[in-house]
Structure formats: C-alpha cells, structure tokens
Design an enzyme around this catalytic site. Structure first.
Site, PDB file in Angstrom:
ATOM      1  N   SER A 230      37.235  49.920  44.097  1.00  0.00           N
ATOM      2  CA  SER A 230      36.997  47.961  44.008  1.00  0.00           C
ATOM      3  C   SER A 230      36.675  48.297  45.219  1.00  0.00           C
ATOM      4  O   SER A 230      36.200  48.284  46.660  1.00  0.00           O
ATOM      5  CB  SER A 230      38.242  47.293  43.077  1.00  0.00           C
ATOM      6  OG  SER A 230      37.811  45.740  43.099  1.00  0.00           O
TER       7      SER A 230
ATOM      8  N   ASP B 285      30.524  46.900  33.695  1.00  0.00           N
ATOM      9  CA  ASP B 285      31.563  45.974  35.541  1.00  0.00           C
ATOM     10  C   ASP B 285      30.348  45.260  36.344  1.00  0.00           C
ATOM     11  O   ASP B 285      29.196  45.702  36.634  1.00  0.00           O
ATOM     12  CB  ASP B 285      31.791  47.677  35.880  1.00  0.00           C
ATOM     13  CG  ASP B 285      32.408  46.920  37.877  1.00  0.00           C
ATOM     14  OD1 ASP B 285      32.462  45.863  37.624  1.00  0.00           O
ATOM     15  OD2 ASP B 285      33.066  48.217  38.000  1.00  0.00           O
TER      16      ASP B 285
END
Length: 316
Positions: A183, A241
C-alpha cells in the site's frame, strides 16, 4: 475494514469514473496479452518478500526482538534486525534486517494504519510534486513528479534506511538488497529503491517487490522506474483491489511496468490464477478493473499462501 489509502479512492472516485468522458488517453491503452505465472514460480520469487512485508506491520519492539508471532515464525530464526522504526502515523513502521537464507539485506515498509488519522493525511495529500532530486539525483531535469504525501513520508526515513542498508551490507559482507512494502509502504519502497540504486555500488543486486501499490507518480516517473529498476521491480496486484487504480490517470498519474496480477484466490488463501502483465498500465490486468466493482478486502489479502497485510496477525 477500511484502509486509509482508500480515503484517496473515495475522494477521487467521481473523477476516476468520468475519466473516459474527459479523455483519459485511451488511444494509448496497453492491451498486450498476458502470460501465465505458475504458483510455484510466484512463491519461489515473491513469498519471502511477502512474509517480510507482513512483519513490517508489527511493532518495532516485536520486530527488533524477532518476537512478532506468526509473521516472524513463518520466516524462521536467524534474522538479525539492523534497524526498526516508525510510529504508525506520519512515519509508518519499517525495518532493515539481514536474511541469512540468501545473505541479503531486507528493507520492508508497512502500509497505512486504518485507525490513525495522521496516516490518512499522508494519503490525502495527492497532488503531484517535483521529485526530490537531492535524494534521487539521477532524476534531475526529467520532469518527474510524484505524490506529495508519499514523497513526504519517504523523506522522513530515507537517510536512516540508507545508513542501515550500508551498515548491514558491511557487517554481513553482502551485495544483495531486497526492498518490499504494501500500500503506502509500496510507494515508499519504490522511492527507497530508486535512492538505493544510485547510492549503492553498481555491483549490488537490488530487487523490489511491492503489493497493492497505488499510482505514485506521473508518466515520467513510471518511465524512470522502468529505466532504473527494470525487471528487478515487481508490483503485485490482487483481484478487484481498487487501490492500484488511484490516484487516477486523469490527474496525471501512471504506473510503471512489472505488474503481476492475481486473478483469483481460493478459500484457503492460495492464488489459483496469476499472470504477468507486459508494459505499463496493461488493460488486461489491474488497470482494466471496473472501479464500480471493487473489493476493499482484496487490498489486504490474502494474496497467496494465505498472506494478508495488517496488524491483526501481530501479537498485541
């Protein structure tokens, strides 16, 4: 569970969805066919990096003592932590360590902490900013711009990471460095690798493996990553995602090459369909996902080998 990186997603989602109407540059879309990647190759190339990245979510004390429960146990004994830091806020957790399995130095970065407001602020600073060419001098005069908040976060630990890597290489007599992150940590890891690439001797074998990485810079940045890191850079994306789709291309962001796309994961947390995606922003992979069909849990995992990224796997 809500990841703060997704704060940016929901802030910019209307822009992202309207991008085709406003001219996203579809004439330049990359639709190069993908190639299958076996689960064996996926694990042999990237499992160790995924395991170390998962450890980065644990506290500095637990990591330093190598007593971080399952995440440390899965990696095994003999790891020597050179430096660990971070505050789960403006400075996400990170560590530098020696991995005895291949005599390498490992750098791993945590992603954003979903329960800390300061982490959300990091991601909310989404405007493009000129690359810090004091730390990454080879990027000078190339028109490179990067995410404001990501670069600010990178700058807070860059000197410490570089010093720890150099000390580790000297102490353990190694010329191999592996950098990873998830991330926001994936963006920091990429900037770290660009810095290390120019600061370390050319003989050093540097590899970078990142997970669930948001777009980090402009087209010039993506080209720079390709030129500097080449095939040693891999960014792994997981199913639906949405994080790798933000910030949107509409406002100038672009991914580098090196994507490995996990298309499906079974009930045991094992990837069952994985492909390699040639070129930048391949429409047959994460870039081609529909932002109206997203899965926040896919950002956390599991990716493969039942590995997910969050502090919940760490001891209290």
């Amino acid at each position: 569970m809500f990841s703060p990186t997704l704060f940016t997603l929901f802030t910019l989602l209307p822009l992202a969805l309207s991008a085709p109407l406003l001219g996203r540059g579809d004439d330049n879309e990359n639709k190069t066919p993908t190639t299958p990647l076996s689960i064996g190759d996926l694990e042999s190339k990237f499992l160790r990096s995924a395991q170390f990245t998962r450890v980065a979510y644990c506290s500095s004390k637990a990591v330093t003592n190598w007593q971080c429960g399952g995440p440390c146990d899965d990696i095994g004994k003999g790891v020597k932590v050179i430096q660990a830091g971070g505050d789960d806020g403006l400075v996400p957790m990170y560590f530098v360590a020696h991995d005895p399995t291949d005599n390498s130095i490992v750098v791993a970065h945590q992603g954003t902490d979903p329960f800390k407001l300061l982490s959300i602020v990091n991601d909310a600073e989404f405007l493009l900013k000129d690359l810090n060419t004091t730390l990454i001098t080879s990027g000078k005069d190339k028109g490179i711009q990067v995410h404001d908040g990501f670069q600010d976060t990178f700058e807070r630990t860059a000197d410490e990471v570089l010093d720890a890597v150099k000390r580790g290489m000297n102490d353990f007599n190694t010329t191999k460095v592996h950098v990873s992150g998830h991330s926001l940590g994936a963006a920091i890891a990429t900037l770290d690798s660009l810095m290390l690439k120019q600061q370390l001797d050319k003989s050093v074998g540097l590899t970078t493996t990142v997970f669930g990485m948001p777009r980090t810079g402009n087209q010039e940045f993506a080209d720079f990553v390709d030129a500097m890191l080449g095939s040693s850079f891999t960014r792994i994306t997981n199913q639906n995602d949405p994080v790798p789709r933000v910030p949107p291309q509409l406002i100038g962001y672009h991914h580098a090459s090196g994507e490995v796309f996990i298309k499906s994961v079974d009930s045991n947390g094992q990837a069952t369909d994985v492909v390699q995606c040639p070129g930048q922003e391949n429409e047959n992979c994460g870039t081609g996902n529909d932002l109206k069909i997203t899965s926040i849990p896919n950002h956390l995992g599991p990716y493969f080998d039942d590995i997910s990224f969050s502090e919940f796997a760490c001891p209290l």
